[in-house]
Design a protein around this motif. Sequence first.
Motif, PDB file in Angstrom:
ATOM      1  N   ARG A  14       0.749  -1.412   0.119  1.00  0.00           N
ATOM      2  CA  ARG A  14       0.051  -0.039   0.016  1.00  0.00           C
ATOM      3  C   ARG A  14       0.748   1.140   0.156  1.00  0.00           C
ATOM      4  O   ARG A  14       0.328   2.290  -0.044  1.00  0.00           O
ATOM      5  CB  ARG A  14      -0.847  -0.110   1.226  1.00  0.00           C
ATOM      6  CG  ARG A  14      -2.085  -1.214   0.935  1.00  0.00           C
ATOM      7  CD  ARG A  14      -2.762  -1.249   2.264  1.00  0.00           C
ATOM      8  NE  ARG A  14      -1.761  -1.658   3.575  1.00  0.00           N
ATOM      9  CZ  ARG A  14      -2.263  -2.114   4.500  1.00  0.00           C
ATOM     10  NH1 ARG A  14      -3.589  -2.275   4.650  1.00  0.00           N
ATOM     11  NH2 ARG A  14      -1.227  -2.445   5.539  1.00  0.00           N
ATOM     12  N   GLU A  15       2.046   1.151   0.177  1.00  0.00           N
ATOM     13  CA  GLU A  15       2.989   2.268   0.009  1.00  0.00           C
ATOM     14  C   GLU A  15       3.367   2.664  -1.246  1.00  0.00           C
ATOM     15  O   GLU A  15       3.978   3.699  -1.453  1.00  0.00           O
ATOM     16  CB  GLU A  15       4.331   1.798   0.860  1.00  0.00           C
ATOM     17  CG  GLU A  15       4.100   1.723   2.273  1.00  0.00           C
ATOM     18  CD  GLU A  15       5.380   1.351   3.108  1.00  0.00           C
ATOM     19  OE1 GLU A  15       6.027   0.724   2.423  1.00  0.00           O
ATOM     20  OE2 GLU A  15       5.623   1.303   4.210  1.00  0.00           O
ATOM     21  N   LEU A  16       2.976   1.845  -2.184  1.00  0.00           N
ATOM     22  CA  LEU A  16       3.398   2.187  -3.528  1.00  0.00           C
ATOM     23  C   LEU A  16       2.512   3.487  -3.895  1.00  0.00           C
ATOM     24  O   LEU A  16       1.330   3.551  -3.926  1.00  0.00           O
ATOM     25  CB  LEU A  16       2.951   1.033  -4.656  1.00  0.00           C
ATOM     26  CG  LEU A  16       2.933   1.152  -6.097  1.00  0.00           C
ATOM     27  CD1 LEU A  16       4.675   1.525  -6.421  1.00  0.00           C
ATOM     28  CD2 LEU A  16       2.662  -0.136  -6.789  1.00  0.00           C
ATOM     29  N   LYS A  17       3.182   4.311  -4.584  1.00  0.00           N
ATOM     30  CA  LYS A  17       2.727   5.390  -5.264  1.00  0.00           C
ATOM     31  C   LYS A  17       2.915   5.479  -6.536  1.00  0.00           C
ATOM     32  O   LYS A  17       3.963   5.909  -7.137  1.00  0.00           O
ATOM     33  CB  LYS A  17       3.336   6.557  -4.623  1.00  0.00           C
ATOM     34  CG  LYS A  17       3.296   6.888  -3.253  1.00  0.00           C
ATOM     35  CD  LYS A  17       3.955   7.962  -2.492  1.00  0.00           C
ATOM     36  CE  LYS A  17       3.903   7.831  -0.955  1.00  0.00           C
ATOM     37  NZ  LYS A  17       5.200   8.808  -0.442  1.00  0.00           N
ATOM     38  N   ALA A 149      17.431   8.135 -11.106  1.00  0.00           N
ATOM     39  CA  ALA A 149      16.893   6.964 -10.463  1.00  0.00           C
ATOM     40  C   ALA A 149      16.390   7.131  -8.885  1.00  0.00           C
ATOM     41  O   ALA A 149      15.558   6.813  -8.724  1.00  0.00           O
ATOM     42  CB  ALA A 149      18.090   5.907 -10.702  1.00  0.00           C
ATOM     43  N   LEU A 150      17.227   7.653  -8.271  1.00  0.00           N
ATOM     44  CA  LEU A 150      17.028   7.818  -6.831  1.00  0.00           C
ATOM     45  C   LEU A 150      15.621   8.514  -6.693  1.00  0.00           C
ATOM     46  O   LEU A 150      14.651   8.217  -5.842  1.00  0.00           O
ATOM     47  CB  LEU A 150      18.064   8.410  -5.988  1.00  0.00           C
ATOM     48  CG  LEU A 150      18.139   8.586  -4.695  1.00  0.00           C
ATOM     49  CD1 LEU A 150      17.737   7.068  -3.922  1.00  0.00           C
ATOM     50  CD2 LEU A 150      19.114   9.085  -3.906  1.00  0.00           C
ATOM     51  N   ALA A 151      15.332   9.731  -7.003  1.00  0.00           N
ATOM     52  CA  ALA A 151      14.010  10.258  -7.060  1.00  0.00           C
ATOM     53  C   ALA A 151      12.982   9.672  -7.502  1.00  0.00           C
ATOM     54  O   ALA A 151      12.100   9.708  -6.701  1.00  0.00           O
ATOM     55  CB  ALA A 151      14.275  11.818  -7.755  1.00  0.00           C
ATOM     56  N   ASN A 152      13.194   8.875  -8.452  1.00  0.00           N
ATOM     57  CA  ASN A 152      12.167   7.970  -9.132  1.00  0.00           C
ATOM     58  C   ASN A 152      11.620   7.058  -7.862  1.00  0.00           C
ATOM     59  O   ASN A 152      10.349   6.670  -7.677  1.00  0.00           O
ATOM     60  CB  ASN A 152      12.407   7.523 -10.315  1.00  0.00           C
ATOM     61  CG  ASN A 152      11.083   6.707 -10.952  1.00  0.00           C
ATOM     62  OD1 ASN A 152      10.068   6.873 -10.559  1.00  0.00           O
ATOM     63  ND2 ASN A 152      11.616   5.779 -11.928  1.00  0.00           N
ATOM     64  N   TYR A 153      12.794   6.169  -7.478  1.00  0.00           N
ATOM     65  CA  TYR A 153      12.410   5.140  -6.399  1.00  0.00           C
ATOM     66  C   TYR A 153      11.718   5.965  -5.115  1.00  0.00           C
ATOM     67  O   TYR A 153      10.721   5.453  -4.737  1.00  0.00           O
ATOM     68  CB  TYR A 153      13.715   4.643  -5.806  1.00  0.00           C
ATOM     69  CG  TYR A 153      14.671   4.015  -7.060  1.00  0.00           C
ATOM     70  CD1 TYR A 153      13.867   3.286  -8.257  1.00  0.00           C
ATOM     71  CD2 TYR A 153      15.839   3.779  -7.118  1.00  0.00           C
ATOM     72  CE1 TYR A 153      14.418   2.444  -8.966  1.00  0.00           C
ATOM     73  CE2 TYR A 153      16.582   3.521  -8.068  1.00  0.00           C
ATOM     74  CZ  TYR A 153      15.899   2.532  -9.124  1.00  0.00           C
ATOM     75  OH  TYR A 153      16.861   1.947 -10.141  1.00  0.00           O
ATOM     76  N   ARG A 154      12.186   6.911  -4.764  1.00  0.00           N
ATOM     77  CA  ARG A 154      11.487   7.442  -3.838  1.00  0.00           C
ATOM     78  C   ARG A 154      10.174   8.109  -4.031  1.00  0.00           C
ATOM     79  O   ARG A 154       9.142   7.865  -3.053  1.00  0.00           O
ATOM     80  CB  ARG A 154      12.443   8.705  -3.253  1.00  0.00           C
ATOM     81  CG  ARG A 154      13.782   8.388  -2.645  1.00  0.00           C
ATOM     82  CD  ARG A 154      14.698   9.387  -2.130  1.00  0.00           C
ATOM     83  NE  ARG A 154      14.105   9.636  -0.794  1.00  0.00           N
ATOM     84  CZ  ARG A 154      14.913   9.965   0.075  1.00  0.00           C
ATOM     85  NH1 ARG A 154      16.276  10.464  -0.146  1.00  0.00           N
ATOM     86  NH2 ARG A 154      14.586  10.404   1.338  1.00  0.00           N
ATOM     87  N   ARG A 155       9.960   8.529  -5.114  1.00  0.00           N
ATOM     88  CA  ARG A 155       8.544   8.830  -5.683  1.00  0.00           C
ATOM     89  C   ARG A 155       7.649   7.790  -5.572  1.00  0.00           C
ATOM     90  O   ARG A 155       6.517   7.957  -5.300  1.00  0.00           O
ATOM     91  CB  ARG A 155       8.446   9.937  -7.058  1.00  0.00           C
ATOM     92  CG  ARG A 155       9.144  11.298  -6.940  1.00  0.00           C
ATOM     93  CD  ARG A 155       8.663  11.800  -8.045  1.00  0.00           C
ATOM     94  NE  ARG A 155       9.231  11.535  -9.139  1.00  0.00           N
ATOM     95  CZ  ARG A 155      10.691  11.618  -9.548  1.00  0.00           C
ATOM     96  NH1 ARG A 155      11.291  12.588  -9.211  1.00  0.00           N
ATOM     97  NH2 ARG A 155      10.998  11.250 -10.796  1.00  0.00           N
ATOM     98  N   ARG A 156       8.229   6.527  -5.875  1.00  0.00           N
ATOM     99  CA  ARG A 156       7.010   5.576  -5.936  1.00  0.00           C
ATOM    100  C   ARG A 156       6.985   4.950  -4.350  1.00  0.00           C
ATOM    101  O   ARG A 156       6.171   4.065  -4.602  1.00  0.00           O
ATOM    102  CB  ARG A 156       7.889   4.388  -6.781  1.00  0.00           C
ATOM    103  CG  ARG A 156       8.066   4.781  -8.286  1.00  0.00           C
ATOM    104  CD  ARG A 156       6.802   5.008  -9.069  1.00  0.00           C
ATOM    105  NE  ARG A 156       6.050   6.350  -8.674  1.00  0.00           N
ATOM    106  CZ  ARG A 156       6.396   7.596  -9.363  1.00  0.00           C
ATOM    107  NH1 ARG A 156       7.802   7.568  -9.939  1.00  0.00           N
ATOM    108  NH2 ARG A 156       5.899   8.684  -9.254  1.00  0.00           N
TER     109      ARG A 156
END
Length: 167
Positions: A14-17, A149-156
């Motif tokens: 449920r943490e997936l954005k 990459a890192l920003a995408n991972y955190r945004r998700r």
Amino acid sequence: MERTVTYLEMTDRRELKPGRVVPSLELRREEGLSALVRSVQARVGAAYGWRSSTRSDEEWQELARTQPHRRYWLITLAGATAGVVALAPQPPGEVEIVTFGLLPEYVGRGLGGHALTLALQKAWATEPLEADSVRRVWLHTNSDDHPSALANYRRRGLRVYRTEVEG
């Protein structure tokens, strides 16, 4: 030369954005030893110095033997190969995203957020090892990878749980 390795995790699906949906972007299951997976992984990783981009035939065979549960998907855009995802289930109930990336000609086209969303959904749907369900999805990136990459991972929704400096 120093590089920073960042480890990220998600402990609840449920943490997936989700990223912005790209309707024609999909994941297509592929055998790990296929020439296509190997060539796509080599092309994706070459720009970032991935060791996996230069794996020999023997190394691919050894990987298949020692990690039989590892699964591969090609990221496709309107049927054309755009990248690769590899997932490695681990006990107890963990799944590592061991490979995630787009081919150079698809980078910068707004595909990464949705591609990562699909990869994370596959990770959460993976058959767990030594557990009733997947409890954790994790990956690592480093400062040599794509700058977004890192920003995408955190945004998700992935959270940093460890950082190391190498070199």
